[in-house]
Design a protein around this motif. Sequence first.
Motif, PDB file in Angstrom:
ATOM      1  N   TYR A   1      46.383  47.291  37.039  1.00 33.52           N
ATOM      2  CA  TYR A   1      45.198  45.986  38.093  1.00 33.52           C
ATOM      3  C   TYR A   1      46.230  45.926  39.418  1.00 33.52           C
ATOM      4  CZ  TYR A   1      43.653  43.842  33.937  1.00 33.52           C
ATOM      5  OH  TYR A   1      42.559  43.456  32.850  1.00 33.52           O
ATOM      6  N   GLY A   2      47.352  46.440  39.438  1.00 33.88           N
ATOM      7  CA  GLY A   2      48.621  46.305  41.160  1.00 33.88           C
ATOM      8  C   GLY A   2      48.110  47.066  41.770  1.00 33.88           C
ATOM      9  N   PHE A   3      47.534  48.430  41.305  1.00 29.99           N
ATOM     10  CA  PHE A   3      46.528  49.441  41.968  1.00 29.99           C
ATOM     11  C   PHE A   3      45.396  48.787  42.578  1.00 29.99           C
ATOM     12  CE2 PHE A   3      50.464  52.284  40.170  1.00 29.99           C
ATOM     13  CZ  PHE A   3      51.254  52.349  42.015  1.00 29.99           C
ATOM     14  N   THR A   4      44.835  48.340  41.932  1.00 26.21           N
ATOM     15  CA  THR A   4      43.115  47.879  41.848  1.00 26.21           C
ATOM     16  C   THR A   4      43.272  47.286  42.626  1.00 26.21           C
ATOM     17  OG1 THR A   4      42.418  48.865  39.698  1.00 26.21           O
ATOM     18  CG2 THR A   4      41.001  47.642  40.716  1.00 26.21           C
ATOM     19  N   ALA A   5      44.277  45.629  42.623  1.00 26.26           N
ATOM     20  CA  ALA A   5      44.309  45.090  43.761  1.00 26.26           C
ATOM     21  C   ALA A   5      44.447  45.233  44.498  1.00 26.26           C
ATOM     22  CB  ALA A   5      45.206  44.073  43.383  1.00 26.26           C
TER      23      ALA A   5
END
Lengths: 311, 381
Positions: free
Chosen positions: B304-308
């Motif tokens: 999630y941290g990268f997709t964000a």
Amino acid sequence: MMDLSSINPVVLAAALMVAATPILLAAIGELVVEKAGVLNLGVEGMMITGAVTGFAVAVTTGNAYIGMVAAVLGGAALALVFALLTQYLMSNQVATGLALTLFGLGLSALIGQGYVGISPPRTPKIDFGWLSEIPVLGPVLFRHDPLVYVSIFIVAAVWWFLRHSRAGRILRAVGENHDAAHALGYRVRAVRVAAIAFGGACAGLGGAYLSLIRVPQWTEGMTAGAGWIALALVVFASWRPWRALIGAYLFGGIVVLQLNLQAAGWRIPVEYLAMSPYLVTILVLVIMSSGRARRSLSAPGSLGRPFHAAG
Amino acid sequence: MLRLEKRPQPSRAWIWATPLLAVALTMIAGGVLFALLGKDPLAAIRMIFWDPLFSPQYASYSRPQLLVKAAPLILIAVGLAIGFRANIWNIGAEGQYIIGALFAASVALIFFPSGPADVRIFGRVLFSYDVAPARWWLFPAMILAGALGGLLWGLIPAILKTRFNTNEILVSLLLVYVAEKLLAAAAVSWLRNPTGAGFPGSRNLSQFAEAANHELIANTGMHWGVVAAFIAVIFGYVLLQRHMLGFHVRLAGQAPRAARFAGVAPARLVLFCLGISGLLAGLAGMFEVAGPARMISIDFNTGYGFTAIIVAFLGRLHPVGIVLAGLLMALTYIGGELAQFRLGLPSAAIQVFQGMLLFFLLALDMLSNYRIRLAWKEAAP
């Protein structure tokens, strides 16, 4: 109880060169890119793309060297996407580099699906004859696969190119001040695109070294931050090729020592030992960026700044 | 010859049109990719973007998932966008998310109703205690712990940058790997389920009513994380569009020299931007571990941290845009899972799809910053 005597310094020194080679290759490529004034944060993405294309082609053709050529082309191809976006479509370099990494990680996972759990064709070591029989020095220096020597050769070539060739001086001029270089009639964009492609090729080769020689296997996300460590290595090296070599070998030493301590059953849990390469990299970045060391840093003047020739 | 001419100001129309165009182009390129993988491109696109919402067969399961997946993305992206506006690049949200979850889970597990418990360090019993029954305050305490964990992890690159001039991009990213190793250590040692037969992973927080992040309205996917994301969006909007600090953030990004003359302290801005994005990422991790993920496990973090990062850019670094972008990215996750299940589309294909979206977006951004002119040979300098 830990048994330190099981750690053999000669084996350690030999393994260190192997551990250092992938990040050395990626770092020397990125060094040239940054010397041309471009910050490509997509090293991780290009490395893993190289790792998977190299692996897939090597397995399909049965020849590791053909795989490495494919990895070079794969890394360069992805780098050219970055070049197109940042140099011609004027996109933000930081964001585009991140996109390259995210895309590369996905693409490699997609390509690599059918290759999990396979062994790649072997890369034979170079036969140095009597040289490899010399005690201590033999096993440390003369019993490696060809790519270890190729990586050292590339470092030397880059050093010579940047220092002594006309093209290298143009590249440095473009990186130091792109407006001045443009005014002098140098083709800023063309130089940068070439540098970016070279950086991608080196990162791809570094990735292939991981999947074909160091591990040797394909697993998803196998670069595990090696590309980012290579980026940090360029800072450590103060953009000087030979320092990148020293830095890579120091780093390789830490990685190998850490793995040996894990194997020797040190009392610190494996997970904490596995953290050490990343923590050491952060520590080195802190030392290099602060205080007196900072003044000796010579970041290229136009690093990361977009170039748009007005008029 | 085509020539680019820089616009004096980015075109407002193109700023909002480019994300839509990028999505359309990604669908086309994605269709080609799916066709190359031997899948029917139209069926795959339909399954990803349409079926999760409207198919009578899947929608009842998929629709609630939309909020579950979008909440952490939006929560993290709002924080990242504030920093990105100021040219402060926190790309380690994944790590801050993990640490937030670890902090929150640790607080919850201390109070897990299991009778007398031992506090151990490196395998030695430090002291034993009997657990007092947890009350209403446990969940708020977990929220605070999650926020604190993310904040602290985000402040590491900030302090290193302000004190030692260290590049925050590299440090925040490298700390993701450190956080992942900490997560692995927690799952196999200090947070491991004592009744789990030695398998890695913590106790199941959904069996602990005071600590669980419940669904607030049945079958909607609405949980406290969604509420937090909603508050974060409003906070982000007010901050960026209506508050002096937000003005400074934007000024520092667009004209750093002018910002310094206007009295913006760069160091404080770095601390603020990395701190706030870390805090929000930590919160996202907290709501995830107490809710959908239910426990700490080695593979707790799913990117999630990268997709964000993609969500932040797709939403034009604007809180309202981020809501729409977060919902769209959540849809690609859910639809991707559906297509994986129904069509055998590899899960990595969705990752490639998301990566392509960012490429197209960055490429098309040229249209909002530059005018394309046809230039004749003689007009060239």
